[in-house]
Write a protein that holds these residues in place. Structure first.
Motif, PDB file in Angstrom:
ATOM      1  N   THR A 166      39.403  52.386  52.541  1.00  0.00           N
ATOM      2  CA  THR A 166      39.253  51.131  53.267  1.00  0.00           C
ATOM      3  C   THR A 166      40.258  51.154  54.418  1.00  0.00           C
ATOM      4  O   THR A 166      40.911  52.173  54.661  1.00  0.00           O
ATOM      5  N   GLU A 183      34.165  42.946  42.171  1.00  0.00           N
ATOM      6  CA  GLU A 183      35.047  41.824  42.441  1.00  0.00           C
ATOM      7  C   GLU A 183      34.919  41.428  43.912  1.00  0.00           C
ATOM      8  O   GLU A 183      34.483  42.225  44.741  1.00  0.00           O
ATOM      9  N   ARG A 184      35.317  40.210  44.210  1.00  0.00           N
ATOM     10  CA  ARG A 184      35.213  39.738  45.591  1.00  0.00           C
ATOM     11  C   ARG A 184      36.050  40.595  46.533  1.00  0.00           C
ATOM     12  O   ARG A 184      35.673  40.815  47.683  1.00  0.00           O
ATOM     13  N   ARG A 185      37.165  41.089  46.042  1.00  0.00           N
ATOM     14  CA  ARG A 185      38.034  41.896  46.903  1.00  0.00           C
ATOM     15  C   ARG A 185      37.428  43.260  47.233  1.00  0.00           C
ATOM     16  O   ARG A 185      37.952  43.987  48.082  1.00  0.00           O
ATOM     17  N   ASP A 186      36.320  43.619  46.552  1.00  0.00           N
ATOM     18  CA  ASP A 186      35.635  44.871  46.867  1.00  0.00           C
ATOM     19  C   ASP A 186      34.848  44.772  48.170  1.00  0.00           C
ATOM     20  O   ASP A 186      34.446  45.796  48.732  1.00  0.00           O
ATOM     21  N   SER A 187      34.610  43.555  48.633  1.00  0.00           N
ATOM     22  CA  SER A 187      33.916  43.382  49.913  1.00  0.00           C
ATOM     23  C   SER A 187      34.773  43.950  51.034  1.00  0.00           C
ATOM     24  O   SER A 187      36.001  43.820  51.023  1.00  0.00           O
ATOM     25  N   GLY A 188      34.115  44.589  51.985  1.00  0.00           N
ATOM     26  CA  GLY A 188      34.865  45.115  53.117  1.00  0.00           C
ATOM     27  C   GLY A 188      34.244  46.370  53.691  1.00  0.00           C
ATOM     28  O   GLY A 188      33.151  46.786  53.311  1.00  0.00           O
TER      29      GLY A 188
END
Length: 207
Positions: free
Chosen positions: A57, A93-98
């Motif tokens: 990322t 998880e939401r933090r996997d967005s990107g």
């Protein structure tokens, strides 16, 4: 039913989690996953012949691998199958967005390939059970095909569509042949008239 199911696969670009991964081999692909479920991403065909590669990322290196070395992952929820080029993420998880980037390097350490994908983790993913990937080849809404197959009328519909396509193809071909014949007849008439005129001039008496 097997034939129609195959046609359905060709027509849809919706990627379901455990059935078809989101194809991240094309740069700029957008993948959608459902919160708490499993996501499959195809990052490459396989890692054979790749000297060194890195998936990351903007802030974290998630995976490294290459010839003569094992694949190293920084997240326990992530697993990678080099032979298939598949990345599996469990319990999204939401933090996997990107934005994710795959960088591939040659033996000299030079970057030779860089491709990105955008992952969106949502509460629900319209048009799919769990995941999907958006690509510019979508022909008709997935809901349309789903409605057809649920009502058991996909096969007749496909046959009608194929019949219509064949009809118009034959009509177009016959039309071209007809125009070609007309052009040939016109050319023949013009040539005949010119020939007759030449013959008449040749028979005219000389003074």
């Amino acid at each position: 039913m097997k034939v129609t199911a195959g046609l359905l696969v060709l027509l849809l670009t919706v990627c379901h989690a455990e059935e078809q991964p989101c194809d991240g081999r094309k740069d700029g692909v957008q993948c959608y996953g459902k919160l708490g479920e499993t996501m499959l991403l195809r990052l490459m065909d396989n890692d054979l012949g790749l000297y060194r590669y890195r998936w990351e990322t903007t802030t974290t290196i998630l995976m490294t691998g290459g010839i003569g070395g094992k694949v190293n992952l920084s997240e326990k929820r992530f697993s990678f199958t080099p032979e298939e080029g598949l990345m599996k993420i469990i319990k999204l998880e939401r933090r996997d967005s990107g934005k994710y980037t795959l960088n591939i390097f040659n033996e000299g350490g030079r970057l030779i390939i860089s491709q990105t994908l955008q992952l969106f983790v949502e509460d629900s993913v319209p048009g799919a059970n769990s995941t999907r990937c958006d690509q510019p080849t979508l022909t008709l809404p997935a809901a349309y095909y789903w409605l057809i197959i649920q009502n058991g009328i996909l096969a007749p519909t496909v046959l009608v569509m194929i019949g219509v396509m064949i009809f118009f193809a034959l009509k177009k071909k016959l039309s071209k042949r007809h125009r070609a014949q007309e052009d040939q007849e016109v050319t023949y008439v013009n040539v005949s008239r010119e020939t007759n005129a030449s013959q008449e001039r040749g028979r005219a008496p000389t003074s």
